[in-house]
Each structure stands twice: as structure tokens, then as C-alpha cells.
Design an enzyme around this catalytic site. Structure first.
Site: not given
Length: 753
Positions: A515, A694, A561, A432, A484
Site C-alpha cells: 500500500r 476489513h 495525512w 460514510g 462518496e
């Protein structure tokens, strides 16, 4: 019997995310270790002072962590994986960061420890690794240093320590398999040593966290608690601390322990206060977790008072946050853009400290006037038009079984989709997102700050979408995405376009390491005032003859979330979001978008802590997805994407989603994940991720081919797709191009046989 208050922990990152900035500056080599340590000291001093000013009696020490508190405990016990150890066996802050981020002492890459969710929260911890015959010793004395620091500042402190049984429960065995519980006797001497050091410092109470006691633990683990705590008794008073669920099912185990107090989560658990009072030893202190540490809502303190008042004066009692305030943003007072009415419904960590002080004072004095005044806004919220949308409530009530069923079964749909798209064998696609370059981020930021008008912003985004389509066509991908560029975050973007959500400016919460996330807040019934993704999807599709996927975040993920409402069930919120996104699917379809992906990465992590509660959750979670997707016609292909390491225990539910194609993260497990799909005889199409996004490493054509051949031994080749295992948002274009070129080449090689 004076009642005291305390918190189980406080946010570490700082109001302006000072800790994050200091960590990242240090990692980048732009500041010294001394400068980093100074920021930590300053934050701890400020946070203790803020809690004290808000009226907190006992301040938590040991809740601060440089990465996460489980990793801190690993270092305390000297549990450092061999690949991260210094030659001389010493441990320093760099050791800790290496375990979290993946480097060897030589500077070479060395696999980071595995990271996973802390119980059912959105916080993560580094999983402890255990090997047979492992030795433990007191190695990292951060806790003791911070106790000294707080005492030097004149504070009355309560050290916080992750308990030994929960610590072992959270870890994993590496290499030769054995029962990790057998290490309990090896780690207890270190705990004894730490408690002795705390006793020397005049500490009265230690908060020893054993959240594993809210789980449905195997009997051997429950049996381990008594000998463990027999070994730890006597040096200081122990407050056995649990959270995220109730303790009633394990209360017989708990009441047999030689501890002096018990903390229970009275927000998320269903424990009855009178029953707890009756069953706990009469000389035990009860710490009542009445203020929700995991949400942003102001408490109705009149309700909390009523919940606890009957046992006041009958036993030693403290009032507390349900869990650490780590899971809540720091301070509501700095939010300047929230509407006044909405803002009056919230309480962040500092306001929750104030709530604990109001509650303590009322319980000690019997005067509840201040509680009534504090609770008025949250009581008024029940009747607010911002909360209730009759049209949404009516639509939700009218849902029938038909609304969650596609018109035909997968076999019929697959034929219609093959006829429409005419895709080759081993079709290639991506998940995506494409790299979020500095240009893209600057464009969004300038628009958000008002430095760029809407027309110029749209022109800029259109240019990035066009570039993404050109890149994909050049690479030879079969099913394209728009990339996106317009989205900052997969949940925030949808929240911003749905009624019923609000956003904060500074409502940051730590996820792991440096984070932080800023979750949206669901304040009322959710609906979609206008199409969200249609315009950009339509534009992208106009640039190519190949199919372009519409991209949606699924209802369960948006719920998990976000900070949810507390006045309706999670099921209600998920289904409201599903209905809003159902309209988006219909509009995408009407605009000519034939493939629509509904991402549900959080479906598994939303599972309740107790297995006995799983079925009910999975039933409505699956139903929400199906309500979202079922409006699609037979020749519209519905994809979903999930990234977890465990599928086998929820395979029935994965299949019940009835997505035409599921893409999953399998590269790191070397396709082992597909075993679950093979054993289950998964009926629909599947795209096992062929490389780990990652990592900046570019996989070779041969490596990808080998993985796909391995996959084809488990799943018929005609039902396999070829894709990376996650979105490419965090990668750079050079490695993205190289990796995708190799992926496409591998698929073409397999087509040629």
C-alpha cells in the site's frame, strides 16, 4: 577528520511503484517467486546506484523490505507465529507474506499479525508476537545476502539493523502474560551471530537502530541497554541510531554504552549540538541528522551549515538524513505539472541525497557558495504571496473561546435533535463510503484524464449516489449517506478543494506492504474558495425523506495525512483547516443537511512520542475539531468517527470534542473498547462498530444482536447507535448488502425487545 555523508535508508517501492506491482502480481498468482525476487534485486541495485551518483559515501543495506522492516527482523530472529509456520520449520518469502496478509501454510485463513503505526509516522509495521519460553535462531538471512549483493556491485556499504531493545519494545505478548524484556538474553546471541557474519565480510560500520531511545521509557527498559550492548560490542563499529525526537533526556544511558558512534535527529529533536558534543565521549563519531527525511521541503543549507559548523574538526562527524528517506517520495525531477516556483521549494529523496553532498563538501572545504545558491528558493518562499493569505491570518488571530463552543450543552441539543429527526431506538447508519466499484473508479479516472466532460461526469456520479440512496432505503437504514462516489481519498478530496494545498503526480510513499499513499502538501495558508461537499449532499437529501449525513474529514486528520509546512506550527495549520471546514458546516446546514459527520481517525495517531508533550497537542487538536463543529445549531447533530484500539488514555479529550454521536471501531475487540467509555461515564451518544469491514465475512443477525446486548450492559441503550466499524469503500456490494441487512434486522429485533 574528513566528514562523510550517509542516508539511514532509501524508499523501496521504486519510482513507478514497481515493488507494489510485483508484490500484487505475485499474490494474485500471475508471476513466479523468481520474477518477484528479480524485481527486488533490480530496485536495490538502482537505488544504491542513484544514491552513489548523488554523492552518498556510505550506502544503507538492509533498509529494503518485502513487507516491512520489523517483520524482516522477526524472520531474521526466527520469530514466526505458530499459525504461520511451515511444518518443517523452514522460512521463506511466503511465510513473511502470510504473517502480513493472513493465511496459514495450508492456504486456510489465519489471522494476520496486528499492524500498527511506526512511531509517529504514517508508515506501519507488523507487531512481533512473543510467547513465554520462546526460542530464537538466525533464520532469514536476507540482510547478509543483500550485503553480498551490494559488495559484489563494488559499493561501500553500511548494514542497517533494528536494535534488540527497540525490537522487543515494539512487540506484544500473546497468551500467558510475562515481561517481554526477559527475552532480551535469548535474542542477543542471534544479533551476535549476525554481527560476526558482517565482520567476516569486512564491514566497518553497522547502523543499529534504537529509536525507542527517544521515548520516555520505563527505567527497566533503559537499564537493559547497557548489558545488551556489552554483549554486542567488539565485532564491528556500531552507530547507535535514533530518530523522530531528541535524545538529551536519555543521554546518560546512551553515553554509558560501548558503541562507537551516535546518530541524532537534529530536525525533530531539540538537542543542542554544542551540548551533545560536550557530553558524548570524545572518540565517538557523531552522525548529525540535518536533512529532514520525513518531509518534502528543500533544506535551507545555510542554516544547516550554521547549526553544525562549530564542532567541525573537533570530533569525527558524518552528515545524514534525520531518519530513513522511506518517508519521502523518490524523485522530484519527474514531477512535470508542478508550478516552477512551487517545485523549487521541494526536495524528494534523491534531492535530499544531493543536499547531503552539498553540505558535506561545504563543511570539508569551508566554501559555502553552493549552499547559498541551493537555499535561495526556500528563502524566497518566505515572502511569496502563495504562502501568505492576510485574510486567513487575520481570521485565525481573531478566534475567541466562543468560537469553539456549541450554543448549548449536549442534553439541550439532544432534545432538539430528537424532536427534529424522530429516530427509532437503536438507530442504524453507516460510516460514510460505499463500495468503490470499477465503474466509479473508471468514471473518475476518465474525467481526470480529460476523456470525459464535466456534464457526463456529474451525470455518472449522480447516478451512483442515487443507487446508494435506493440501496439504503431498501435495506431499511435510518440515517443515510451519499456513498462518496466522487471521492478518491478522504484527505486528497478536501485538499484538492482547499487553497494552500498542492498535489504531486508521483509523490508516492509506502504505508505498509504494497500500500502506497500520495499525501497532499500544505504549501501556504489554508482557505476554502467555494463549498466542497454541499452540492452532492443536497442532491442526495433531495432523493429521500430520511436524513442524509454530510461527510467531512476533520482538520487534525487532514493535517496528519499531509506533508505539513515547516514555517508554521502544526496547531496553526490545523486551526486554519478547521476555519475553512467550519464554513462548510454552516453551508451544509443552510442547505438543509441536519446531520454532519466530521471524521477524525488520526486524532490519536498524531500524539507526540513523549507523554509529557501530549496535553499541549490534545488541547489544540480538540480545539480545532470544536472550531470546525461549533457553528452548528442545536438541532444539527454532529457525528465523529474514530478507528483505534486505544481510547482509555485520551478519554478526556474524546469527551471534550463534544460530538453528539461518536462511532468507533469495536468489533475486533469484542466490545472491550467500550470499557473506557463506561469507566469514564461518557455522556453523549455512541455507535460501537458491530462488524469488521476489513473482512469479507458476513456477520449473522445473532452475532450482531449479541454484541449490541453486550454494549447495552456498558452504555444505556437509548444512547446507542448501530453501525459497521468503518467505511465500506473497499468491500463489494454483495457482502455489503448481506451484512447491512443482518445489521438492520438485529436492530429491529432489539426494538421489539
Amino acid at each position: 577528520m574528513t566528514i562523510l555523508n550517509h542516508t539511514l535508508g532509501f524508499p523501496r517501492v521504486g519510482l513507478r511503484r514497481e515493488l507494489k506491482k510485483a508484490q500484487e502480481s505475485y499474490w494474485a498468482g500471475n508471476s513466479t517467486r523468481e520474477e518477484l525476487l528479480a524485481v527486488g534485486r533490480e530496485l536495490r541495485a538502482r537505488h544504491w546506484d542513484q544514491q552513489k551518483q548523488a554523492g552518498i559515501d556510505l550506502l544503507p543495506v538492509g533498509d529494503f523490505a518485502w513487507y516491512d522492516h520489523v517483520l524482516t527482523t522477526s524472520l531474521l530472529l526466527g520469530n514466526v507465529p505458530p499459525r504461520h509456520q511451515n511444518k518443517d520449520g523452514s522460512v521463506d518469502i511466503d511465510t513473511l507474506f502470510r504473517i502480513g496478509r493472513g493465511r496459514a501454510p495450508t492456504g486456510e485463513p489465519a489471522a494476520a499479525a496486528e499492524m500498527t503505526k511506526w512511531f509517529n509516522t504514517n508508515y506501519h509495521y507488523m507487531v512481533p508476537e512473543f510467547v513465554k519460553g520462546q526460542q530464537f535462531k538466525l533464520t532469514w538471512t536476507q540482510l547478509l545476502e543483500e550485503v553480498d549483493e551490494a559488495q559484489a556491485l563494488g559499493h561501500k556499504v553500511k548494514p542497517v539493523l533494528l536494535g534488540p531493545v527497540t525490537y522487543l519494545w515494539l512487540g506484544k505478548v500473546k497468551g500467558e502474560q510475562f515481561d517481554r524484556l526477559s527475552l532480551l538474553n535469548d535474542i542477543l546471541p542471534v544479533y551476535q551471530q549476525v554481527l560476526a557474519e558482517l565482520a567476516k565480510r569486512g564491514i566497518e560500520w553497522v547502523q543499529i537502530d534504537e529509536p525507542a531511545l527517544v521515548l520516555e521509557l520505563p527505567q527497566a527498559w533503559l537499564d537493559a541497554y547497557k548489558p545488551a550492548y556489552d554483549a554486542l560490542q567488539g565485532q564491528v563499529k556500531l552507530l547507535l541510531t535514533t530518530y523522530f525526537e531528541g535524545v538529551t533526556p536519555n543521554l546518560d544511558t546512551i553515553t554509558a554504552l560501548p558503541v562507537q558512534g551516535l546518530h541524532v535527529d537534529l530536525v525533530h529533536g531539540k538537542d543542542d549540538v554544542a551540548e551533545l558534543h560536550k557530553r558524548l565521549p570524545s572518540d565517538w563519531l557523531l552522525s548529525a541528522g540535518l536533512i529532514n527525511g520525513r518531509n518534502v521541503w528543500r533544506a535551507d543549507l545555510t542554516e544547516k551549515y550554521a547549526q553544525i559548523k562549530d564542532i567541525v574538526g573537533k570530533r569525527d562527524l558524518w552528515v545524514a538524513s534525520s531518519c530513513s528517506l522511506l518517508h519521502s517520495p523518490i524523485d522530484l525531477s519527474v514531477e512535470t505539472r508542478l508550478d516552477a516556483e512551487v517545485k523549487s521549494w521541494f526536495a524528494f529523496a534523491l534531492q535530499k541525497c544531493h543536499e547531503l553532498s552539498l553540505l558535506r563538501d561545504a563543511l570539508n572545504s569551508g566554501d559555502t557558495a553552493a549552499l547559498a545558491e541551493w537555499s535561495a528558493p526556500i528563502q524566497a518562499r518566505r515572502h511569496s504571496t502563495r504562502v501568505h493569505n492576510p485574510a486567513v491570518e487575520k481570521r485565525l488571530a481573531a478566534i475567541t473561546a466562543q468560537d469553539s463552543q456549541r450554543a448549548n450543552v449536549y442534553e439541550v441539543r439532544a432534545e432538539a435533535q430528537r424532536a427534529r429527526f424522530k429516530l427509532p431506538a437503536w438507530p442504524t447508519t453507516t460510516i460514510g463510503s460505499f463500495p468503490q466499484t470499477t465503474e466509479i473508479r473508471t468514471l473518475r479516472l476518465d474525467f481526470k484524464k480529460g476523456n470525459l466532460d464535466a456534464n457526463n461526469y456529474r451525470t455518472g456520479i449522480a447516478e451512483h449516489i442515487k443507487q446508494a440512496i435506493v440501496e439504503q432505503e431498501r435495506l431499511g437504514l435510518d440515517v443515510l449517506v451519499h456513498g462518496e462516489a466522487e471521492r478518491n481519498d478522504m484527505v486528497e478530496y478536501f485538499g484538492e478543494h482547499l487553497d494552500g494545498f498542492v498535489f504531486t503526480q508521483n509523490g508516492w510513499v509506502q504505508s505498509y506492504g504494497s500500500r502506497c499513499v500520495k499525501p497532499p502538501i500544505v504549501i501556504g495558508d489554508v482557505s476554502r474558495p467555494a463549498p466542497i461537499t454541499v452540492e452532492w449532499a443536497k442532491y442526495a437529501q433531495s432523493l429521500t425523506d430520511k436524513p442524509v449525513k454530510g461527510m467531512l474529514t476533520g482538520p487534525v486528520t487532514i493535517l496528519c495525512w499531509s506533508f505539513p509546512r515547516e514555517d508554521v506550527s502544526r496547531e496553526t495549520i490545523a486551526k486554519q483547516i478547521a476555519l475553512a471546514l467550519r464554513d462548510e458546516v454552516a453551508d451544509l446546514e443552510a442547505a438543509g443537511i441536519g446531520i454532519i459527520q466530521i471524521d477524525e481517525p488520526a486524532l490519536r495517531e498524531g500524539l507526540p512520542l513523549r507523554r509529557s508533550d501530549w496535553d499541549a497537542y490534545l488541547q489544540w487538536g480538540v480545539e480545532a475539531f470544536r472550531i470546525n463543529a461549533a457553528v452548528a445549531k442545536d438541532d444539527t447533530q454532529i457525528h465523529t468517527h474514530m478507528c483505534y484500539c486505544e481510547f482509555n488514555d485520551i478519554m478526556d479529550s474524546i469527551a471534550a470534542l463534544d460530538a453528539d454521536v461518536i462511532t468507533i471501531e469495536t468489533s475486533r475487540s469484542d466490545m472491550e473498547l467500550l470499557e473506557s467509555f463506561e469507566e469514564f461515564d461518557y455522556p453523549n451518544e455512541i455507535g460501537p462498530g458491530v462488524y469488521d469491514i476489513h473482512s469479507p465475512n458476513v456477520p449473522s443477525v445473532e452475532w450482531i444482536e449479541a454484541l449490541l446486548k453486550k454494549a447495552a450492559k456498558r452504555i444505556p441503550a437509548e444512547r446507542l447507535w448501530v453501525n459497521p466499524d468503518c467505511g465500506l469503500k473497499t468491500r463489494g456490494w454483495p457482502e455489503t448488502r448481506a451484512a447491512l441487512a443482518n445489521m438492520v434486522q438485529a436492530a429491529q429485533n432489539l426494538r421489539r425487545g
